[in-house]
Design an enzyme around this catalytic site. Structure first.
Site, PDB file in Angstrom:
ATOM      1  N   GLU A 254      20.390  35.604 -26.061  1.00 46.22           N
ATOM      2  CA  GLU A 254      18.829  35.168 -26.501  1.00 46.22           C
ATOM      3  C   GLU A 254      18.199  35.368 -25.247  1.00 46.22           C
ATOM      4  O   GLU A 254      18.332  35.078 -24.275  1.00 46.22           O
ATOM      5  CB  GLU A 254      18.809  33.644 -27.146  1.00 46.22           C
ATOM      6  CG  GLU A 254      17.371  33.187 -27.474  1.00 46.22           C
ATOM      7  CD  GLU A 254      16.668  34.116 -28.395  1.00 46.22           C
ATOM      8  OE1 GLU A 254      17.447  34.549 -29.516  1.00 46.22           O
ATOM      9  OE2 GLU A 254      15.546  34.328 -28.232  1.00 46.22           O
ATOM     10  N   THR A 298      13.779  38.144 -32.366  1.00 48.64           N
ATOM     11  CA  THR A 298      15.371  38.274 -32.729  1.00 48.64           C
ATOM     12  C   THR A 298      15.612  39.061 -33.835  1.00 48.64           C
ATOM     13  O   THR A 298      16.603  39.732 -33.989  1.00 48.64           O
ATOM     14  CB  THR A 298      15.720  36.671 -33.130  1.00 48.64           C
ATOM     15  OG1 THR A 298      15.789  36.156 -31.670  1.00 48.64           O
ATOM     16  CG2 THR A 298      17.216  36.826 -33.447  1.00 48.64           C
ATOM     17  N   HIS A 414      16.303  30.163 -25.140  1.00 46.83           N
ATOM     18  CA  HIS A 414      15.111  30.346 -25.775  1.00 46.83           C
ATOM     19  C   HIS A 414      14.012  29.724 -25.165  1.00 46.83           C
ATOM     20  O   HIS A 414      14.000  28.551 -24.743  1.00 46.83           O
ATOM     21  CB  HIS A 414      15.388  30.038 -27.170  1.00 46.83           C
ATOM     22  CG  HIS A 414      14.429  30.573 -28.151  1.00 46.83           C
ATOM     23  ND1 HIS A 414      13.062  29.978 -28.167  1.00 46.83           N
ATOM     24  CD2 HIS A 414      14.377  31.382 -29.071  1.00 46.83           C
ATOM     25  CE1 HIS A 414      12.481  30.708 -29.032  1.00 46.83           C
ATOM     26  NE2 HIS A 414      13.236  31.706 -29.812  1.00 46.83           N
ATOM     27  N   ASP A 473      18.384  40.435 -26.553  1.00 48.02           N
ATOM     28  CA  ASP A 473      17.580  40.679 -27.948  1.00 48.02           C
ATOM     29  C   ASP A 473      16.141  40.845 -27.591  1.00 48.02           C
ATOM     30  O   ASP A 473      15.552  42.096 -28.047  1.00 48.02           O
ATOM     31  CB  ASP A 473      17.534  39.724 -28.915  1.00 48.02           C
ATOM     32  CG  ASP A 473      16.969  38.401 -28.688  1.00 48.02           C
ATOM     33  OD1 ASP A 473      16.770  38.150 -27.429  1.00 48.02           O
ATOM     34  OD2 ASP A 473      16.456  37.477 -29.539  1.00 48.02           O
ATOM     35  N   HIS A 474      15.397  40.508 -26.641  1.00 55.43           N
ATOM     36  CA  HIS A 474      14.116  40.886 -26.099  1.00 55.43           C
ATOM     37  C   HIS A 474      14.062  40.044 -24.864  1.00 55.43           C
ATOM     38  O   HIS A 474      14.656  39.197 -24.287  1.00 55.43           O
ATOM     39  CB  HIS A 474      13.262  40.427 -27.547  1.00 55.43           C
ATOM     40  CG  HIS A 474      13.418  39.002 -27.806  1.00 55.43           C
ATOM     41  ND1 HIS A 474      13.017  37.916 -27.024  1.00 55.43           N
ATOM     42  CD2 HIS A 474      14.109  38.644 -28.798  1.00 55.43           C
ATOM     43  CE1 HIS A 474      13.148  37.028 -27.938  1.00 55.43           C
ATOM     44  NE2 HIS A 474      13.705  37.406 -28.821  1.00 55.43           N
TER      45      HIS A 474
HETATM   46  C1  GP9 Z   1      16.145  31.382 -34.078  1.00 52.45           C
HETATM   47  C2  GP9 Z   1      16.329  32.380 -33.153  1.00 52.45           C
HETATM   48  C3  GP9 Z   1      15.071  32.603 -32.443  1.00 52.45           C
HETATM   49  O1  GP9 Z   1      17.177  31.426 -35.032  1.00 52.45           O
HETATM   50  O2  GP9 Z   1      17.023  33.383 -33.717  1.00 52.45           O
HETATM   51  O3  GP9 Z   1      14.546  33.613 -32.855  1.00 52.45           O
HETATM   52  P1  GP9 Z   1      13.277  34.063 -31.928  1.00 52.45           P
HETATM   53  O4  GP9 Z   1      12.134  33.087 -31.589  1.00 52.45           O
HETATM   54  O5  GP9 Z   1      13.989  34.678 -30.555  1.00 52.45           O
HETATM   55  O6  GP9 Z   1      12.903  35.504 -32.745  1.00 52.45           O
HETATM   56 MN    MN Z   2      15.516  35.711 -29.799  1.00 50.18          MN
END
Ligand code: GP9
Ligand code: MN
Length: 649
Positions: A254, A298, A414, A473-474
């Site tokens: 993440e 995500t 996150h 992911d980002h």
């Molecule tokens: C929540 C997680 C976060 O289930 O995948 O998503 P994001 O905020 O990074 O898009």
């Molecule tokens: Mn994410």
């Protein structure tokens, strides 16, 4: 003085002035709109004036003073609410909200914890003018003259507002041609038209998007198929089928950016385990790999990597187009390699509409938070902490029929990067920006969790017959924090450097395959053809916008969602071209311009596929369309918070 103050006209103008001052100040303080010239500054100032005049000008249509006042106050409140929602949204996503994302109530509900974290005490100022205006109204409305020359006055005022608005749009068009027709970027729209006009524009766009599916027909898919056929990169025989028949374990890190790899904070490695992987010889580490996500974050990363289609320019395709037809990794691996697919994630299944879209993607099993022990101490921020998540995931992986394609999504790293006492002893950075400082702690925690997971995979007998894929992911640190980031990376973060910071790690470990650092430029869009070729399935029959990273014909031009791009040769940001190796601004060659055009084309074709649900018209040979009604994700029997007591007895 009192006589002036007690007029409806005065009330109206005070509203317009307060509204303009508030909006303009927030443009300056809250958003990074990239104002480059005097015209843009001017437009930024006049857009709230036209909105204010038009919306509040309707106050003269009411004959009763009480109703007029209530109308104006309500309108003022709603517009202020809209502005503040955007302020909070921007602090989180560095972006402006769109109607589709706001309608994803599940997502907003889940963001709860973060929303309060985004609020600041000084935000009370956003309510101050509303209170002032209400007080003025209560004090004065009874003295408003009963009869006003209503129609005449209101048409004059509305006409003034409309003229300012039209002037605004025309001047914007001069500075940025095709602004409205091409939807370059939400920031541009707000910069030129203001946050309120942008919201109206977005509402129209969203309505248009829902009608697009209805209007699409079978031949519409041909252009995309022709494009992807021509763009196809054939497998490299050295790698083709190297992971044939193996399980695939795909690990989502993440918000993990590549600058963390091999980074030392005060001499201490932040992610020693990941570093050992990238510096070793078993894992192929792509160090020029970029995320390509848009508003879907995500969800976009998941979509791009599993379908080799781009996310949407607005909203998340997971939520907006969750019922579309897809030819996904899950479907292809199942139909061509008899794979069982699973997603494991410590958040609840409705987030990003996963419980719906996974059916369309053909995900066989979805272990969401309800399958895990979501008890006190195990949960922080968005959901389950990564350590218990990985621990509890091992038996779930063991329960899957092999070969499996399992996607594990972590969460602890996150925004706003929270840990609890005892989670980590890694020191925070000292930039003074809490978000940046804590990022290193959650990243370190994630690294430790991953190390243990690798050990456990070995003990579970899943290591030697599984290909492991790891990706970020980002970005985790948005542009809002670039001042602090400059201290971290030790240089000024120019638009060029900001683009380079969008690197995320991409690692592949295939048992028996020689690894090392691979400098090929690529992005999330390339993941699917790369994996398919590794397991010995040719990606040719499918409509995929990426190309195999190992292929000799791989396309190194990496599109960002807003039409900018990076490649081994050029970086193109906001219409300015740079040499990717020196970072210096350059005059673009025809080749560089052609690359930009191609980026625009592939984004456009991918959007057409998603909006029109065009894959429903395309049937590769031997392909059986995924039937979402065949999938059902039941709730797991993990422990929830209120069951803690029961479990400890
Ligand atoms: C929540 C997680 C976060 O289930 O995948 O998503 P994001 O905020 O990074 O898009
Ligand atoms: Mn994410």
């Amino acid at each position: 003085m009192t006589r002036i103050l007690t007029k409806r006209m005065t009330f109206f103008w005070i509203a317009v002035v307060l509204f303009t001052v508030k909006t303009y100040t927030s443009y300056q303080l809250e958003f990074q709109l990239g104002i480059k010239n005097a015209l843009q500054s001017f437009l930024l100032m006049i857009n709230p004036i036209s909105t204010g005049i038009i919306v509040f000008g309707l106050v003269f249509l009411f004959s009763k003073s009480r109703r007029a006042g209530i109308y104006l106050l309500t309108a003022y409140f709603l517009l202020s609410f809209l502005l503040y929602t955007n302020v909070l949204y921007y602090r989180f996503f560095t972006d402006f909200f769109t109607w589709p994302t706001i309608f994803q109530t599940d997502n907003l509900g889940n963001m709860g914890g973060s929303i309060t974290g985004l609020m600041e005490w000084h935000d009370l100022i956003y309510a101050l003018d509303v209170v002032l205006l209400a007080a003025l109204y209560i004090w004065s409305y009874k003295s408003w003259p009963k009869k006003v020359a209503i129609r005449k006055r209101s048409s004059l005022i509305l006409a003034t507002g409309v003229i300012i608005l039209l002037a605004n749009i025309s001047l914007a068009e001069v500075d940025r041609p095709q602004l409205l027709s091409r939807t370059f970027d939400r920031t541009y729209l707000v910069k030129y038209l203001g946050v309120y006009n942008y919201t109206v524009y977005d509402a129209i766009q969203s309505a248009k998007s829902s009608s697009q599916r209805a209007l699409a027909s079978a031949p519409d898919v041909n252009e995309a198929k022709t494009y992807t056929d021509e763009h196809y990169a054939k497998p490299n025989s050295e790698y083709f089928g190297k992971a044939k028949g193996m399980n695939i374990i795909k690990i989502h890190l993440e918000s993990f950016q590549s600058f963390l790899i091999n980074y030392k904070l005060d001499g201490q490695e932040v992610t020693p385990f990941l570093n050992s992987l990238v510096n070793g010889k078993q894992v192929t580490y792509f160090d020029n790999f970029f995320h390509q996500t848009g508003q879907g974050k995500t969800a976009d990363a998941e979509l791009i990597m599993d379908t080799s289609l781009f996310g949407l320019p607005q909203g998340s395709a997971f939520s907006l187009k969750g019922r579309n037809t897809f030819q996904s990794a899950e479907g292809i691996l199942n139909q061509r390699g008899n794979y069982t697919s699973a997603v494991l994630h410590g958040d609840y299944k409705t987030f990003w509409n996963r419980d719906e879209v996974y059916k369309s993607l053909g995900v066989d099993k979805f272990f969401d938070a309800s399958y895990y022990n979501m008890v006190e101490g195990n949960v922080v921020n968005y959901g389950l902490k990564d350590k218990p998540f990985f621990d509890e995931s091992i038996p779930k992986l063991q329960s899957l029929p092999q070969p499996f394609y399992a996607h594990l999504l972590t969460l602890t790293n996150h925004f706003p990067f929270v840990t609890e006492e005892g989670d980590t002893d890694f020191p925070a950075a000292q930039t003074g920006d809490g978000v940046v400082d804590r990022y290193f702690q959650t990243a370190h925690y994630l690294d430790e969790a991953l190390q243990k997971f690798f050990t456990d995979l070995k003990a579970a007998g899943l290591y030697d017959n599984s290909m492991i894929m790891i990706y970020g992911d980002h970005y985790g640190i948005s542009e809002n924090h670039n001042k602090a980031m400059e201290q971290i990376v030790g240089k000024e973060i120019t638009p060029f450097e900001n683009a380079q910071l969008q690197r995320v790690p991409f690692m592949i470990r295939v048992p028996g395959m020689q690894g090392g650092v691979n400098h090929t430029y690529g992005g999330e869009i390339d993941a699917l053809p790369t994996i398919l070729h590794l397991v010995g399935i040719d990606s040719k029959p499918y409509i995929q916008f990426g190309t195999d990273l190992f292929s000799k014909q791989h396309d190194p031009v990496v599109a960002f969602r807003n039409g900018d791009f990076v490649s081994n040769r050029w970086t193109s940001i906001d219409g300015v071209y740079y040499d990717s190796t020196t970072g210096l601004e350059i005059e673009p060659t025809d080749e560089a311009k052609a690359a930009k055009k191609k980026v625009g084309k592939e984004l456009e074709l991918s959007d057409q596929i998603l909006y029109g649900d065009l894959l429903r018209f395309y049937k590769p040979e031997g392909w059986k369309a995924i039937d979402p009604s065949k999938y059902f994700y039941k709730v797991g029997d993990g422990l929830t918070e209120n069951e803690t007591e029961k479990s400890t007895k």
